[in-house]
Enzyme design. Structure first.
Site, PDB file in Angstrom:
ATOM      1  N   ARG A  25      -0.454 -87.365  66.526  1.00 48.01           N
ATOM      2  CA  ARG A  25      -0.433 -87.018  65.958  1.00 48.01           C
ATOM      3  C   ARG A  25      -0.036 -86.557  65.258  1.00 48.01           C
ATOM      4  O   ARG A  25       1.518 -85.610  64.889  1.00 48.01           O
ATOM      5  CB  ARG A  25      -1.732 -85.791  65.119  1.00 48.01           C
ATOM      6  CG  ARG A  25      -1.986 -84.856  66.025  1.00 48.01           C
ATOM      7  CD  ARG A  25      -3.093 -83.843  66.020  1.00 48.01           C
ATOM      8  NE  ARG A  25      -4.201 -84.952  66.888  1.00 48.01           N
ATOM      9  CZ  ARG A  25      -5.245 -85.001  67.227  1.00 48.01           C
ATOM     10  NH1 ARG A  25      -5.335 -84.794  65.451  1.00 48.01           N
ATOM     11  NH2 ARG A  25      -6.612 -85.431  67.781  1.00 48.01           N
ATOM     12  N   GLY A  26       0.015 -85.839  62.910  1.00 43.65           N
ATOM     13  CA  GLY A  26       1.206 -84.874  63.100  1.00 43.65           C
ATOM     14  C   GLY A  26       2.379 -85.387  62.539  1.00 43.65           C
ATOM     15  O   GLY A  26       3.103 -87.265  62.167  1.00 43.65           O
ATOM     16  N   ILE A  27       3.758 -84.733  62.749  1.00 41.28           N
ATOM     17  CA  ILE A  27       5.043 -84.461  62.779  1.00 41.28           C
ATOM     18  C   ILE A  27       5.181 -86.122  64.093  1.00 41.28           C
ATOM     19  O   ILE A  27       6.086 -86.416  63.598  1.00 41.28           O
ATOM     20  CB  ILE A  27       5.416 -83.448  63.042  1.00 41.28           C
ATOM     21  CG1 ILE A  27       5.531 -82.633  61.451  1.00 41.28           C
ATOM     22  CG2 ILE A  27       6.996 -83.843  63.071  1.00 41.28           C
ATOM     23  CD1 ILE A  27       6.084 -81.094  61.423  1.00 41.28           C
ATOM     24  N   ASP A  69       1.927 -83.702  80.174  1.00 40.09           N
ATOM     25  CA  ASP A  69       1.430 -82.419  79.569  1.00 40.09           C
ATOM     26  C   ASP A  69       3.365 -82.108  79.846  1.00 40.09           C
ATOM     27  O   ASP A  69       3.722 -82.139  80.628  1.00 40.09           O
ATOM     28  CB  ASP A  69       0.661 -81.919  80.517  1.00 40.09           C
ATOM     29  CG  ASP A  69       0.340 -80.001  80.391  1.00 40.09           C
ATOM     30  OD1 ASP A  69       1.392 -80.047  79.643  1.00 40.09           O
ATOM     31  OD2 ASP A  69      -0.384 -79.465  81.107  1.00 40.09           O
ATOM     32  N   VAL A  70       3.882 -81.493  79.471  1.00 42.04           N
ATOM     33  CA  VAL A  70       4.897 -81.060  78.643  1.00 42.04           C
ATOM     34  C   VAL A  70       5.351 -79.983  79.640  1.00 42.04           C
ATOM     35  O   VAL A  70       6.865 -79.506  80.213  1.00 42.04           O
ATOM     36  CB  VAL A  70       5.365 -80.322  77.597  1.00 42.04           C
ATOM     37  CG1 VAL A  70       5.753 -81.654  76.544  1.00 42.04           C
ATOM     38  CG2 VAL A  70       4.724 -79.758  77.319  1.00 42.04           C
ATOM     39  N   GLY A  98       4.016 -78.863  70.882  1.00 47.18           N
ATOM     40  CA  GLY A  98       3.565 -77.414  70.548  1.00 47.18           C
ATOM     41  C   GLY A  98       2.316 -77.322  69.577  1.00 47.18           C
ATOM     42  O   GLY A  98       1.511 -77.683  69.188  1.00 47.18           O
ATOM     43  N   TYR A 160       3.785 -67.223  69.215  1.00 46.96           N
ATOM     44  CA  TYR A 160       4.043 -67.959  68.588  1.00 46.96           C
ATOM     45  C   TYR A 160       6.033 -67.847  68.216  1.00 46.96           C
ATOM     46  O   TYR A 160       6.979 -68.458  67.957  1.00 46.96           O
ATOM     47  CB  TYR A 160       3.114 -69.010  67.470  1.00 46.96           C
ATOM     48  CG  TYR A 160       4.114 -70.126  66.843  1.00 46.96           C
ATOM     49  CD1 TYR A 160       3.654 -71.779  66.717  1.00 46.96           C
ATOM     50  CD2 TYR A 160       4.219 -70.374  65.869  1.00 46.96           C
ATOM     51  CE1 TYR A 160       3.991 -72.203  66.714  1.00 46.96           C
ATOM     52  CE2 TYR A 160       5.017 -71.362  64.916  1.00 46.96           C
ATOM     53  CZ  TYR A 160       4.596 -72.725  65.321  1.00 46.96           C
ATOM     54  OH  TYR A 160       4.459 -74.045  64.856  1.00 46.96           O
ATOM     55  N   LYS A 164       9.617 -69.880  69.535  1.00 46.48           N
ATOM     56  CA  LYS A 164      10.151 -71.029  68.416  1.00 46.48           C
ATOM     57  C   LYS A 164      11.305 -70.039  67.994  1.00 46.48           C
ATOM     58  O   LYS A 164      12.398 -70.985  68.218  1.00 46.48           O
ATOM     59  CB  LYS A 164       9.744 -70.775  67.636  1.00 46.48           C
ATOM     60  CG  LYS A 164       8.014 -71.718  67.479  1.00 46.48           C
ATOM     61  CD  LYS A 164       7.931 -73.185  67.580  1.00 46.48           C
ATOM     62  CE  LYS A 164       7.416 -74.001  67.719  1.00 46.48           C
ATOM     63  NZ  LYS A 164       7.932 -75.355  67.994  1.00 46.48           N
ATOM     64  N   ILE A 193       3.926 -77.086  57.040  1.00 46.05           N
ATOM     65  CA  ILE A 193       3.142 -78.174  57.093  1.00 46.05           C
ATOM     66  C   ILE A 193       1.894 -78.450  56.981  1.00 46.05           C
ATOM     67  O   ILE A 193       1.686 -78.311  57.847  1.00 46.05           O
ATOM     68  CB  ILE A 193       4.262 -78.665  57.797  1.00 46.05           C
ATOM     69  CG1 ILE A 193       5.486 -78.623  57.638  1.00 46.05           C
ATOM     70  CG2 ILE A 193       4.116 -80.408  56.969  1.00 46.05           C
ATOM     71  CD1 ILE A 193       6.526 -78.642  56.462  1.00 46.05           C
TER      72      ILE A 193
END
Length: 306
Positions: A25-27, A69-70, A98, A160, A164, A193
């Site tokens: 989803r999203g970006i 899973d990353v 993320g 977070y 980042k 966003i």
């Protein structure tokens, strides 16, 4: 100035294999659709298998989905091997997966706090490390999605912001390491966003109010299309940095002065939010009070299964 012809603007992605994490989803989903329209073959890698498969189905034969899973080395390795077997290699990797949690350091659920570091920072390192041999073969491009939070360190976002900022530093070091091998490394800094993650955070009974009290453009939420447009253009030219929107780049010039400014602005807001956060935890429990977004919940469930 006249716009560039289509063949020029898409030359870096047409017939290229692009692996995108967090593509449900999203970006992530939006970039997959846009890059596929540019002629790329897109490999979608993430936790939300059903939602991600729907994205792949919308795109068609140019897309395929892998569940992973990353933070899981074995799952990532299996996914990357599957991408290479299916598409023949990897040219571009976009480490987009993320999550975020809400909470102050003194009261946030510890496991939820650390899971953000694992996904948002270690997930980038693991994704790049596993995919890098294949990207090296094609002298490709690695892009990590960082955030404005890497520059403006707001209260309630310690994990977070740290993750980042770590992503930005990691990419800066990696860029110097692989430049002689023909691989380019980029880092993107989107502001707020309109995605599931941000909307979920805004709906939080405590931290939504704190977030919405941010002044000026730093507190503004931008449409998803703004981010997708800027990111797509940056990926096409294999940009070193992508700022969404452009004023984020200017903010970076003043980052040394931002912490005391943020501290000053927080003095009137944090005390009440701190009390409200403790009350919310007492009512819902620390874990539930910390989770934001579908991705955050999926990551928490994946962690619980380990």
């Amino acid at each position: 100035m006249a716009s560039l012809p289509t063949w020029w603007t898409t030359r870096n992605v047409r017939n290229k294999v692009v692996l995108i994490t967090g593509a449900a989803r999203g970006i992530g989903a939006g970039l997959a659709e846009r890059l596929a329209a540019d002629g790329a073959k897109v490999a979608l890698v993430g936790l939300e298998a059903e939602e991600q498969q729907r994205v792949a189905d919308r795109i068609g034969p140019a897309a395929r989905s892998w569940q992973a899973d990353v933070t899981d080395w074995k799952a990532l390795q299996t996914a990357v091997e599957g991408v290479v077997d299916h598409f023949g290699g990897i040219d571009v990797v976009i480490a987009n997966a993320g999550i975020a949690t809400t909470g102050f350091v003194r009261s946030v659920d510890p496991e939820a706090f650390e899971r953000v570091i694992e996904v948002d920072l270690l997930g980038v390192w693991r994704t790049f490390r596993v995919a890098l041999p294949h990207v090296l073969e094609r002298r490709g491009y690695l892009l990590a999605i960082s955030s404005l939070a890497a520059i403006t360190h707001a209260p309630g976002m310690a994990n977070y912001a740290a993750a980042k900022a770590g992503v930005e530093a990691f990419c800066n070091s990696l860029r110097a390491e692989v430049a002689h091998l023909g691989v380019k490394v980029g880092v993107a800094h989107p502001t707020w966003i309109k995605t599931d993650l941000v909307e979920s955070a805004d709906a939080h009974p405590v931290f939504g109010k704190l977030r919405n009290s941010m002044p000026g453009p730093i507190g503004r939420t931008y449409p998803l299309e703004v981010a997708l447009r800027d990111l797509q253009n940056g990926i096409r030219r294999r940009a070193r940095t992508i700022h969404v929107p452009r004023w984020v780049g200017a903010v970076k010039l003043f980052r040394a002065f931002l912490p005391p400014v943020i501290e000053l602005g927080s003095r009137s807001r944090v005390p009440a939010a701190d009390r409200a956060a403790l009350a919310d935890i007492a009512h819902r429990g620390a874990r539930e009070a910390s989770i934001t977004g579908h991705g955050g919940r999926a990551a928490a469930e994946s962690s619980a299964r380990k």
